[in-house]
Structure formats: C-alpha cells, structure tokens
Design a protein around this motif. Structure first.
Motif, PDB file in Angstrom:
ATOM      1  N   GLY A   1       0.827  -1.201   0.000  1.00 30.69           N
ATOM      2  CA  GLY A   1       0.000   0.000   0.000  1.00 30.69           C
ATOM      3  C   GLY A   1       0.856   1.244   0.000  1.00 30.69           C
ATOM      4  O   GLY A   1       1.799   1.352   0.779  1.00 30.69           O
ATOM      5  N   ILE A   2       0.565   2.191  -0.898  1.00 34.84           N
ATOM      6  CA  ILE A   2       1.267   3.471  -0.967  1.00 34.84           C
ATOM      7  C   ILE A   2       0.227   4.573  -0.795  1.00 34.84           C
ATOM      8  O   ILE A   2      -0.712   4.677  -1.581  1.00 34.84           O
ATOM      9  N   PHE A   3       0.428   5.389   0.252  1.00 34.38           N
ATOM     10  CA  PHE A   3      -0.530   6.444   0.580  1.00 34.38           C
ATOM     11  C   PHE A   3       0.214   7.755   0.814  1.00 34.38           C
ATOM     12  O   PHE A   3       1.328   7.755   1.358  1.00 34.38           O
ATOM     13  N   PRO A   4      -0.390   8.900   0.443  1.00 35.95           N
ATOM     14  CA  PRO A   4       0.240  10.204   0.689  1.00 35.95           C
ATOM     15  C   PRO A   4      -0.025  10.676   2.118  1.00 35.95           C
ATOM     16  O   PRO A   4      -0.928  11.486   2.363  1.00 35.95           O
ATOM     17  N   LEU A   5       0.774  10.181   3.027  1.00 33.04           N
ATOM     18  CA  LEU A   5       0.577  10.571   4.419  1.00 33.04           C
ATOM     19  C   LEU A   5       1.101  11.972   4.690  1.00 33.04           C
ATOM     20  O   LEU A   5       0.776  12.552   5.731  1.00 33.04           O
ATOM     21  N   HIS A   6       1.908  12.497   3.783  1.00 32.28           N
ATOM     22  CA  HIS A   6       2.420  13.850   3.895  1.00 32.28           C
ATOM     23  C   HIS A   6       2.203  14.576   2.574  1.00 32.28           C
ATOM     24  O   HIS A   6       2.071  13.954   1.522  1.00 32.28           O
ATOM     25  N   GLU A   7       2.216  15.889   2.641  1.00 34.01           N
ATOM     26  CA  GLU A   7       1.876  16.705   1.478  1.00 34.01           C
ATOM     27  C   GLU A   7       3.039  16.889   0.521  1.00 34.01           C
ATOM     28  O   GLU A   7       2.833  17.036  -0.684  1.00 34.01           O
ATOM     29  N   ASP A   8       4.263  16.876   1.026  1.00 35.60           N
ATOM     30  CA  ASP A   8       5.414  17.113   0.157  1.00 35.60           C
ATOM     31  C   ASP A   8       6.678  16.687   0.903  1.00 35.60           C
ATOM     32  O   ASP A   8       6.621  16.190   2.041  1.00 35.60           O
ATOM     33  N   VAL A   9       7.823  16.896   0.256  1.00 35.51           N
ATOM     34  CA  VAL A   9       9.136  16.615   0.850  1.00 35.51           C
ATOM     35  C   VAL A   9       9.959  17.890   0.811  1.00 35.51           C
ATOM     36  O   VAL A   9       9.697  18.804   0.006  1.00 35.51           O
ATOM     37  N   GLU A  10      10.913  17.958   1.683  1.00 39.68           N
ATOM     38  CA  GLU A  10      11.824  19.100   1.699  1.00 39.68           C
ATOM     39  C   GLU A  10      12.835  18.955   0.562  1.00 39.68           C
ATOM     40  O   GLU A  10      13.499  17.924   0.441  1.00 39.68           O
ATOM     41  N   ARG A  11      12.900  20.003  -0.271  1.00 36.81           N
ATOM     42  CA  ARG A  11      13.841  19.979  -1.377  1.00 36.81           C
ATOM     43  C   ARG A  11      15.194  20.487  -0.898  1.00 36.81           C
ATOM     44  O   ARG A  11      15.291  21.420  -0.104  1.00 36.81           O
ATOM     45  N   ASN A  12      16.272  19.850  -1.391  1.00 37.71           N
ATOM     46  CA  ASN A  12      17.609  20.320  -1.052  1.00 37.71           C
ATOM     47  C   ASN A  12      18.451  20.349  -2.310  1.00 37.71           C
ATOM     48  O   ASN A  12      18.143  19.704  -3.314  1.00 37.71           O
ATOM     49  N   ALA A  13      19.503  21.119  -2.256  1.00 39.07           N
ATOM     50  CA  ALA A  13      20.352  21.310  -3.429  1.00 39.07           C
ATOM     51  C   ALA A  13      21.464  20.286  -3.524  1.00 39.07           C
ATOM     52  O   ALA A  13      22.339  20.394  -4.381  1.00 39.07           O
TER      53      ALA A  13
ATOM     54  N   PHE B   1      -9.719  31.616 -20.017  1.00 36.67           N
ATOM     55  CA  PHE B   1      -8.297  31.550 -19.687  1.00 36.67           C
ATOM     56  C   PHE B   1      -7.979  30.188 -19.096  1.00 36.67           C
ATOM     57  O   PHE B   1      -8.855  29.500 -18.559  1.00 36.67           O
ATOM     58  N   LYS B   2      -6.727  29.800 -19.215  1.00 30.74           N
ATOM     59  CA  LYS B   2      -6.214  28.546 -18.636  1.00 30.74           C
ATOM     60  C   LYS B   2      -4.970  28.882 -17.822  1.00 30.74           C
ATOM     61  O   LYS B   2      -3.970  29.342 -18.380  1.00 30.74           O
ATOM     62  N   SER B   3      -5.049  28.686 -16.524  1.00 35.99           N
ATOM     63  CA  SER B   3      -3.910  28.945 -15.629  1.00 35.99           C
ATOM     64  C   SER B   3      -3.353  27.620 -15.138  1.00 35.99           C
ATOM     65  O   SER B   3      -4.093  26.803 -14.571  1.00 35.99           O
ATOM     66  N   VAL B   4      -2.072  27.415 -15.364  1.00 35.77           N
ATOM     67  CA  VAL B   4      -1.411  26.176 -14.958  1.00 35.77           C
ATOM     68  C   VAL B   4      -0.458  26.495 -13.813  1.00 35.77           C
ATOM     69  O   VAL B   4       0.505  27.254 -13.978  1.00 35.77           O
ATOM     70  N   LEU B   5      -0.733  25.934 -12.652  1.00 29.84           N
ATOM     71  CA  LEU B   5       0.096  26.132 -11.461  1.00 29.84           C
ATOM     72  C   LEU B   5       1.131  25.010 -11.365  1.00 29.84           C
ATOM     73  O   LEU B   5       0.907  23.905 -11.865  1.00 29.84           O
ATOM     74  N   PRO B   6       2.256  25.271 -10.705  1.00 26.57           N
ATOM     75  CA  PRO B   6       3.256  24.210 -10.507  1.00 26.57           C
ATOM     76  C   PRO B   6       2.671  23.030  -9.748  1.00 26.57           C
ATOM     77  O   PRO B   6       1.786  23.183  -8.889  1.00 26.57           O
ATOM     78  N   GLY B   7       3.161  21.832 -10.056  1.00 24.80           N
ATOM     79  CA  GLY B   7       2.614  20.636  -9.429  1.00 24.80           C
ATOM     80  C   GLY B   7       3.008  20.485  -7.977  1.00 24.80           C
ATOM     81  O   GLY B   7       2.336  19.773  -7.222  1.00 24.80           O
ATOM     82  N   SER B   8       4.084  21.136  -7.539  1.00 28.20           N
ATOM     83  CA  SER B   8       4.566  21.012  -6.160  1.00 28.20           C
ATOM     84  C   SER B   8       4.483  22.358  -5.462  1.00 28.20           C
ATOM     85  O   SER B   8       4.816  23.402  -6.042  1.00 28.20           O
ATOM     86  N   ILE B   9       4.070  22.323  -4.218  1.00 32.73           N
ATOM     87  CA  ILE B   9       3.961  23.578  -3.466  1.00 32.73           C
ATOM     88  C   ILE B   9       5.321  24.103  -3.045  1.00 32.73           C
ATOM     89  O   ILE B   9       5.448  25.255  -2.616  1.00 32.73           O
ATOM     90  N   THR B  10       6.347  23.260  -3.135  1.00 32.96           N
ATOM     91  CA  THR B  10       7.697  23.718  -2.789  1.00 32.96           C
ATOM     92  C   THR B  10       8.420  24.293  -4.000  1.00 32.96           C
ATOM     93  O   THR B  10       9.573  24.710  -3.886  1.00 32.96           O
ATOM     94  N   ASN B  11       7.775  24.327  -5.148  1.00 29.42           N
ATOM     95  CA  ASN B  11       8.386  24.909  -6.334  1.00 29.42           C
ATOM     96  C   ASN B  11       8.622  26.400  -6.097  1.00 29.42           C
ATOM     97  O   ASN B  11       7.781  27.106  -5.538  1.00 29.42           O
ATOM     98  N   GLN B  12       9.776  26.895  -6.554  1.00 29.74           N
ATOM     99  CA  GLN B  12      10.137  28.280  -6.290  1.00 29.74           C
ATOM    100  C   GLN B  12       9.255  29.272  -7.040  1.00 29.74           C
ATOM    101  O   GLN B  12       9.193  30.452  -6.678  1.00 29.74           O
ATOM    102  N   ASN B  13       8.554  28.825  -8.081  1.00 31.18           N
ATOM    103  CA  ASN B  13       7.699  29.719  -8.868  1.00 31.18           C
ATOM    104  C   ASN B  13       6.228  29.652  -8.473  1.00 31.18           C
ATOM    105  O   ASN B  13       5.400  30.252  -9.144  1.00 31.18           O
ATOM    106  N   VAL B  14       5.929  28.904  -7.430  1.00 35.66           N
ATOM    107  CA  VAL B  14       4.522  28.669  -7.119  1.00 35.66           C
ATOM    108  C   VAL B  14       3.813  29.962  -6.723  1.00 35.66           C
ATOM    109  O   VAL B  14       2.677  30.219  -7.135  1.00 35.66           O
ATOM    110  N   HIS B  15       4.446  30.801  -5.946  1.00 37.16           N
ATOM    111  CA  HIS B  15       3.780  32.025  -5.474  1.00 37.16           C
ATOM    112  C   HIS B  15       3.584  33.028  -6.614  1.00 37.16           C
ATOM    113  O   HIS B  15       2.543  33.698  -6.688  1.00 37.16           O
ATOM    114  N   ALA B  16       4.543  33.110  -7.530  1.00 40.98           N
ATOM    115  CA  ALA B  16       4.377  33.997  -8.682  1.00 40.98           C
ATOM    116  C   ALA B  16       3.244  33.514  -9.578  1.00 40.98           C
ATOM    117  O   ALA B  16       2.451  34.309 -10.102  1.00 40.98           O
TER     118      ALA B  16
END
Length: 874
Positions: free
Chosen positions: A31-43, A233-248
């Motif tokens: 079983g694979i379930f999304p128990l969390h919303e995202d992961v911390e991105r690192n460089a 209009f069609k607005s496409v938002l980034p798929g991840s909330i941790t994406n650096q362009n999400v707020h723009a």
C-alpha cells in the motif's frame, strides 16, 4: 490478526513524520498512501532520502482504512473457507514520485534480499517476507503512472483508489493498472454537462502542471468543444507547493481572475493547498484594489482533487460545486465511541482508528474536516480495492497452492482480478474492460449561508445524466462573454475571437431565428412564406388575385352588368321596332348580331375577376377575341355598304356588287380570328400561374404566347382601322341618319384605348393587371353602344316623329336638293343624301322612288346615285 500487527506511528507535535505498517499473510498486499503533502527539497547531489513535511489527514485515513479492511477481509467466511489470509505492507509516498519509486523498489525486491531487522521484528521470526502480490495506490496520477511502469515489468496488479488520469485506462501501456473509481473522462464530461445545463458558457480553468493536470485539462477542453462552452483563460500552477515559482504563478492566476469579471465560473483541478493559497491571494488583491468581497466571489467547480478540502471562509470565495467519489458508511471506519447503527463488527476494536479519530477531534474539533464523513469517499474506494484482492485471491488459491512462497505469481492474481466479481455493502462490482469501476460521482454544493457542504446531485456515467436531490446550485449566476441574442437575431463572432464572444445581428429579410443564441438564421420557404428583417418566425404569404370583393372590381362588374342589361334592352327595342326606317337603316339583323356579340364581350370581361383557373384563363381571351371580331366585322359590313354606295367608281360597281356578301364577309373575318385562337390554344394556350412575390403570392393568368395574344388583338385592330378609314370618307351624310360619323368615332375610341393598353399592360404588374384589360374592353363595348345604338334609341323613344317614312323622305329630299346645287360635290352629295350606311337607307330610297316623288334639276351624277341605290338595296 489480533496482536499480530506491527504498526509504527510516531506523532511529533500533532504531525506524523513516519508511518509504516507491516502485517504477514499468505497473500501480501502493498500500500502506498500520501501521508504527507510534500518533501523538503535540497540542493545536494547526493541521493539522500528527503524528509516528508505536512501531514495529510486524508492520506492517513486511507492508510488506516486499508489496515482495517485487511483485518475485516481476513475475518469473512470466504477467506476462512479457503484457509487464506491477507498480509499488508504500507509505505508513505509523501506525495513525491521519487519517494514512491523507492517504496516500489522495496516492494519488488526478491525474497532473499528482503530479510532484515524490520521484517524479522514484524514477523517474530528470522525469515524474510513473502513477495508483494498486489499494490494498492497511489493517490496522485503522476505517482501512479510512474510506479505503474515499474509494476508492469512483473505484471504486478496495481489498484488505485484516487488516480483519475484517463491515460491510465490505456491497457496497451498499463495492462496491470486497475482502479475503483471512474477516470477523468467521466468527471470532465459531468462538468461540461453541468455547465451546459446552467448555461455557463464563459469559464476559466485552473489546473496543475503534471500528468494529471494536463490530462484533465485536455479532457475538459474536448468535452466542452461541442457544447458551446468557451474557456476564457487557462492557468497552470506548478505541481509542487515547494516549487520556487509557485507564489508567482498564484499571483498571476489571481490577477487573471480579477481581470476577467465576466468569468463568473471557474473549473479547477488543482491541489487543495494551492487552492487555499489562491483564495488568500485573490482576497488580498481584491481588498488592495478597494473592492468589496463580492468582487472576488465566483462559482468554483471543484474536481475530486480538492472538493473535500476544508475552507475556513467559504462564503468569501462564493459557491463551490464539488465532485466526489461515491462514499460508503463513513461511521464504519470512524466509530464515534458508541456503537452506531450499521457499524460493522470489529470497527470499535481497532486501536489505530480510535487513536487517529481522537487526534482529529482534538485538532479540528467539530469542524467539517474533523468529522468522519469528510473522508467517506477515500475510505470506500480503499475498502473496495482490498475486497477485490481478497475475492481474486480466493479464486486463484482454489486452483493453486498459495501457502508455499513462490508457488503463485502476481500475473495469476491479475487474471483473477479481471474475472472475479466482488461485493461491498450489498452491491456487487466488477472491473470493466478498461480496468475501472464506474460508480459515478456525488455532487455537493456549499457557499455563503451554508453551514456545511450538502450533496445536491448524483452523476451516472452509464447514461451521462444527473439525478438531483437538493436545491439548485445555479443561484442566478450568469457567466457569459456576450448577452443572449433574442429570437430574430443570430450570433456573429469576430475573426480570431472566441465563439462565445459575439455581437447580435438581426436576421435579414426572409430569414428568422426562433430561439435565443442561434448561430445562424433559418431560411423561410420563399415559395409560401416571408419575413421582414429581425423576425422570430415566418409569415405565410397572402394569396392575391383580382377578387370579387375588391372595390374596383365591384365597380367594373357593375359596369359589365349594366352593359349586358342595356344590350338586352336595346335588342328587345330593336326587335320590337324592326320595321321602322331607323332600325332598318342601322343594319336590321346585323344590329342584333352586334348586340349579342357585345353581350359576349361583357361576359368575357367578367372572367377577369375572381380566382383564376386554367379554363377561365383560356376562355376569357378567346371569348373576347371572337365576340369582338364578330362585332367589328358587322360594323365593317355596314361601312362597306356606305362605301360601295357612294364612293366607288361606277365602272366598278357591277364587279363589287357580285363580290359583296355581308354574311360571307362576317364569316370570313370570324374564320381568320377563330383560326388564330385555335392555333393559340393548341400550341401555347394561356394557363393559370402563381407569381412568387417578396411578401405575397399573385395568382393570375399567363397568356402562354404573347405573340398569339398580340395577333388576336392586332387582327381586331386591323378590322377597326379599315372601318375607321372607310367611315371617315363617308362622314358627310345627312345628320339625322349619319351612321358613318358614329362608326368613325367608335373605331377611333377603340384604337386609342387599345393603343394605350399596350404600354400600360407591359409596365403594369400585380393584382390590377386584369383590371387594365377589363377597363379597355368596357371602353370598347360602351363606345359601340354609345355611338351605334344610343342615338337610334333616343330617336325611337323621344323623337318618334323622325322615325317615319315621310320624315325620311323629307330629309332625303332636302339633302338631294342641296347636293344638286354643287356639281363638284354632286356625286358625294348624292351618295350622302341617298342613304345612310345600311339597308334602311336603301329601303327609304326605294320608297321615295315608288311614291312618285319627282326630282327636278337632277344631274347625271345624281341619276347614277339613284341607280346605285337600287343596285345596293338589301
């Protein structure tokens, strides 16, 4: 399974940072379930396992539902009869493709590579675990697509409880993928049908970048293309909330919504967190612009990805219409402490469910998000997936040894899944040929003034229809680019614009539109209908003809009737006074022929009135031509009598007297006209026709051959011209019986009237065209009556003293004496004084001789005249 569940659940500050469950069994399910919303991105370039952030209560509820579903599946009699148990291994995807692929790699390791501390601790033995025979998951379509490609290599069946991308139904690419929910084709089709039902034709779309968002957008555009629904209009938002362009991207989307005030309905396939950020940004921009909260309110069509999210201030964003998967009995998965009606056996005995529900209650309180029914659809689809595996495993293990590790393979379980039917809450289900279970959707609505979301409709994919169970969600909202075009108008879109943005143009003449927002006007049947510009319906064309109740027709008919009566009265009078000199001078029997020819001519004029028919069209012209030819021929005979008596050289008299036969002349003239009319009727006869005019239908007669029509009238005109010329030469006769002068005037009147008729007839059209010819016929008939018969009737009725032989002899004597005084005009004077133009004058001349009246001073010319009178007596 009591006491055998190895469950690791660590809660730090109310947020689960690690969740993993492992339960041994004969058939092990992953079983694979999304128990969390995202992961911390690192460089970092190192392949480190990222840390999961932000717990998702919905994902935890689904994982716990699987644990409970496996426990209950193992307790059903079907599993006990097969001596079979299900095991499970649950891992967290953290809503991340990479994390999910790591979990799949662990699920698909060979048995000898899987032995380790965790497995040993879970089973209580030092042996490794069995291989995973099936996988339940994942939640997001992007993750399901990624892991499906891995599982397809070994044909391990995958059953998703939440991935709706339509591409996953392609069995040529994903043959091992199944799901217990409908795919997005049904959801987007339901959305399009809902928009069409509420006549929302100008909408916006918000989606996420990724396989799910792009697929949903493409399907939605495909579904709306044939329903006259336009996407502003069609607005496409980034798929991840941790994406650096999400707020723009969110700021730009909020600005786009604000700049399109006519777009009152927005369809969204975005994630819940992104939608929450969007609502906050939209509110911020609205208040910053100085507008009220009402300016940001819209109708939001929510896909299953965020339709169950909790909204703190739902009234501020407007109305939300959400699509949810079908739900089961939520209380069975989330017992409230006391045993509720319908709660399954063992539900309260799950410590994991009790612990999680208490945690939700402590955090959310009485809010919607903390209620059991908030996750009803999530729990139901997971339970269905577990039961499907259980029934398929029983079917497979009846034919194979499932106790021995490696004795059965995942593809065998996949084959059983395609064939086996399973039951949940009294309803039987089965995967269709695309691997889907199309249960349909529940449609909920909430907004200003609503305490909670309420189910208002159900959507049935089988027949693409809605069943409404609550109040309408329309709320009088209008979302259109242009106003409705009223009946009588059509939509005209400018080049390069959306078809929903148009201007309303009035339909042109003979076109109409009978409903609103028609793309083009419909054509009237111009053979029977017409319409002015801007019409909503066609108007039947009025049938026109020179009808009897027309005022002008009544006048003309009255003159016809009067003419017939006068002709009959004159005929009777002439017959009664047939022996009198004036009647004999008027032609005797020929006068009766003229009168009855005039009666027929009056009758032919009556045939020009009323609705024409084919017989009437043929009869009226021929009857007039023949009857008036007889009339003019008789007048010609009278004219020739005068001419023969007074104007010819005496040397020719003998030969002309032999050729002169009155009735033969009339018959010859009539024969020529009859021959002309017969040829006309045989070759191209007149016929009835309907002339299609712009607003009316004119029913009249077509003459067939205008050449024949002209020949008929021309022949009469030729006879009349001969009469006119001959009578003009004999115009200086005694005034009392001057027939030639009246013939001259009547023929002149006839010729003038018919010469005027030609241009008027050619240039006139319409209802009154028959009246033109009718008037000319009446003028011709009354001209002959007035000139030939009225003066004689006047003499017979009011000047009886002049209608005697003595009076005639006196007048003849006076005229003869006057003629003798002028030798130069003696021959013409003798002819004028001898007789008038008819039989009566000759008779009178004969009487004067027989009475012994002796004329003195008679010249040789006058004697020749007397001789001619005798020879011309009839």
């Amino acid at each position: 399974m009591d006491g055998s569940v190895a469950l690791l659940l660590f809660v730090v500050g109310g947020a689960a940072v690690r969740f993993e469950a492992l339960v041994p069994g004969d058939i092990e399910i992953g079983g694979i379930f999304p128990l969390h919303e995202d992961v911390e991105r690192n460089a970092s370039f190192a392949p480190n396992v990222p840390r999961c952030v932000r717990r998702l209560d919905r994902g935890v509820a689904q994982a716990l539902a699987m644990v409970d579903a496996v426990r209950r599946a193992n307790a059903i009699p079907l599993m006990a009869d097969a001596n079979l148990t299900l095991g499970l291994w649950i891992k967290d995807s953290c809503s991340d493709v990479g994390t999910a692929l790591r979990a799949v790699r662990e699920f698909t390791r060979d048995e000898e590579d899987c032995a380790g501390p965790a497995a040993a601790n879970a089973t209580g033995t030092g042996r490794g675990r069995r291989p995973v025979m099936a996988l339940i998951g994942a939640s997001h379509s992007e993750i399901s697509i990624a892991i499906a490609q891995q599982l397809t290599l070994r044909m391990i069946p995958q059953i998703s409880y939440s991935s709706t991308a339509a591409i996953l139904s392609d069995k040529s690419r994903f043959p091992a993928f199944l799901r217990t929910i409908p795919n997005d084709e049904h959801q987007t089709g339901a959305m399009a049908r809902l928009l069409s039902a509420f006549r929302w034709s100008w909408v916006g779309v918000v989606t996420t970048d990724g396989d799910y968002g792009r697929s949903a957008l493409d399907n939605f555009l495909s579904q709306t293309s044939g329903r006259q629904i336009c996407v502003a209009f069609k607005s496409v938002l980034p798929g991840s909330i941790t994406n650096q362009n999400v707020h723009a991207a969110i700021r730009q989307t909020a600005l786009t919504i604000s700049n399109n005030p006519k777009v009152r309905v927005i369809v969204s396939f975005a994630q819940p967190t992104l939608m929450a950020y969007l609502f906050e940004e939209l509110k911020r921009q609205t208040l910053a612009a100085g507008d009220g909260i009402d300016a940001m309110r819209r109708v939001w069509i929510a896909s299953d990805s965020w339709s169950s999210m909790h909204l703190e201030d739902a009234g501020e964003i407007g109305h939300v219409i959400g699509f949810h998967f079908k739900t089961g009995n939520a209380e069975q998965a989330f017992p409230s402490g006391g045993k509720a009606s319908g709660v399954r056996e063992g539900a309260e005995s799950s410590p994991e469910l009790r612990r999680f529900y208490k945690m939700l209650k402590a955090e959310k309180g009485a809010s919607v998000e903390g209620r059991p029914e908030a996750h009803g659809d999530a729990v139901f689809s997971v339970e269905m997936a577990v039961l499907a595996v259980a029934h398929a495993a029983v079917r497979m293990c009846r034919r194979h040894d499932c106790k021995t590790p490696g004795a059965v393979q995942p593809w065998q379980l996949l084959k059983a899944l395609w064939m086996e039917e399973f039951e949940l809450e009294g309803t039987k289900y089965k995967f269709d040929r695309r691997g889907d279970v199309n249960l349909g959707y529940d449609v909920s609505a909430w907004g200003p003034g609503a305490d909670a979301r309420e189910t208002v409709a159900e959507y049935h994919p089988q027949n693409s229809s809605f069943t409404y169970s609550g109040p309408s969600a329309n709320k009088g909202v209008v979302s259109r680019c242009s106003s409705h075009c009223a009946p009588g108008q059509f939509k005209k879109s400018a080049e390069g614009q959306h078809t929903c943005c148009y201007e309303c143009i009035n339909c042109t003449e003979n076109y109409f539109s009978n409903s609103t927002d028609m793309d083009q006007c419909l054509s009237c049947d111009t053979n029977s209908e017409w319409s002015p510009g801007g019409s909503a319906a066609c108007i039947p064309k009025q049938m026109l003809f020179f009808c009897w109740d027309n005022g002008f027709a009544i006048v003309l008919v009255a003159f016809c009737a009067l003419g017939i009566v006068l002709a009959l009265l004159i005929s009777a009078l002439f017959f009664h006074r047939r022996q009198t000199p004036i009647v004999r001078a008027a032609g005797g029997p020929l006068s009766q022929v003229i009168l009855y020819s005039l009666i027929n001519s009056f009758v032919s004029a009556l045939l020009f009135v009323g609705r024409p028919n084919s017989l009437q069209c043929k009869t009226r012209q021929v009857l007039f031509g023949v009857s008036f030819t007889v009339c003019v021929a008789c007048i010609l005979v009278k004219t020739l009598q005068i001419l023969l008596a007074f104007q010819f050289n005496p040397a020719l008299q003998a030969a002309l007297r032999k050729l002169y036969r009155p009735y033969a002349v009339v018959a010859a003239c009539l024969a020529v006209q009859v021959a002309t009319c017969v040829c006309w009727l045989v070759l191209r006869s007149p016929f009835q026709r309907v002339v299609n005019q712009s607003t009316t239908l004119l029913q009249d007669c077509h003459e067939g051959s205008y050449l024949a029509f002209g020949a008929m009238l021309g022949y009469i005109a030729l006879l009349a011209l001969v009469c006119f010329v001959c009578a003009f030469k004999c115009r200086k006769l005694p005034h009392q019986y001057n027939e030639a002068r009246f013939i001259t005037f009547s023929m002149l009147l006839y010729l003038i009237s018919w010469l005027l008729f030609i241009p008027i007839y050619v240039t006139t059209s319409g209802v009154y065209l028959p009246a033109v010819e009718m008037v000319v016929i009446l003028i011709s008939n009354y001209g002959i009556l007035s000139c030939h018969f009225f003066p004689k009737c006047y003499v017979m009725l009011f000047k009886k003293d002049k209608n005697t032989l003595s009076a005639f002899r006196k007048t003849l004597y006076e005229y003869t004496s006057k003629s003798a005084s002028s030798v130069s005009t003696s021959e013409g004077s003798d002819a004028a004084g001898a007789v008038s133009t008819s039989e009566g004058s000759d008779v009178a001349g004969a009487e004067s001789e027989s009475s012994g009246v002796e004329m003195k001073h008679v010249t040789p010319e006058l004697r020749r005249g007397r001789s001619l009178r005798r020879s011309s007596s009839v």
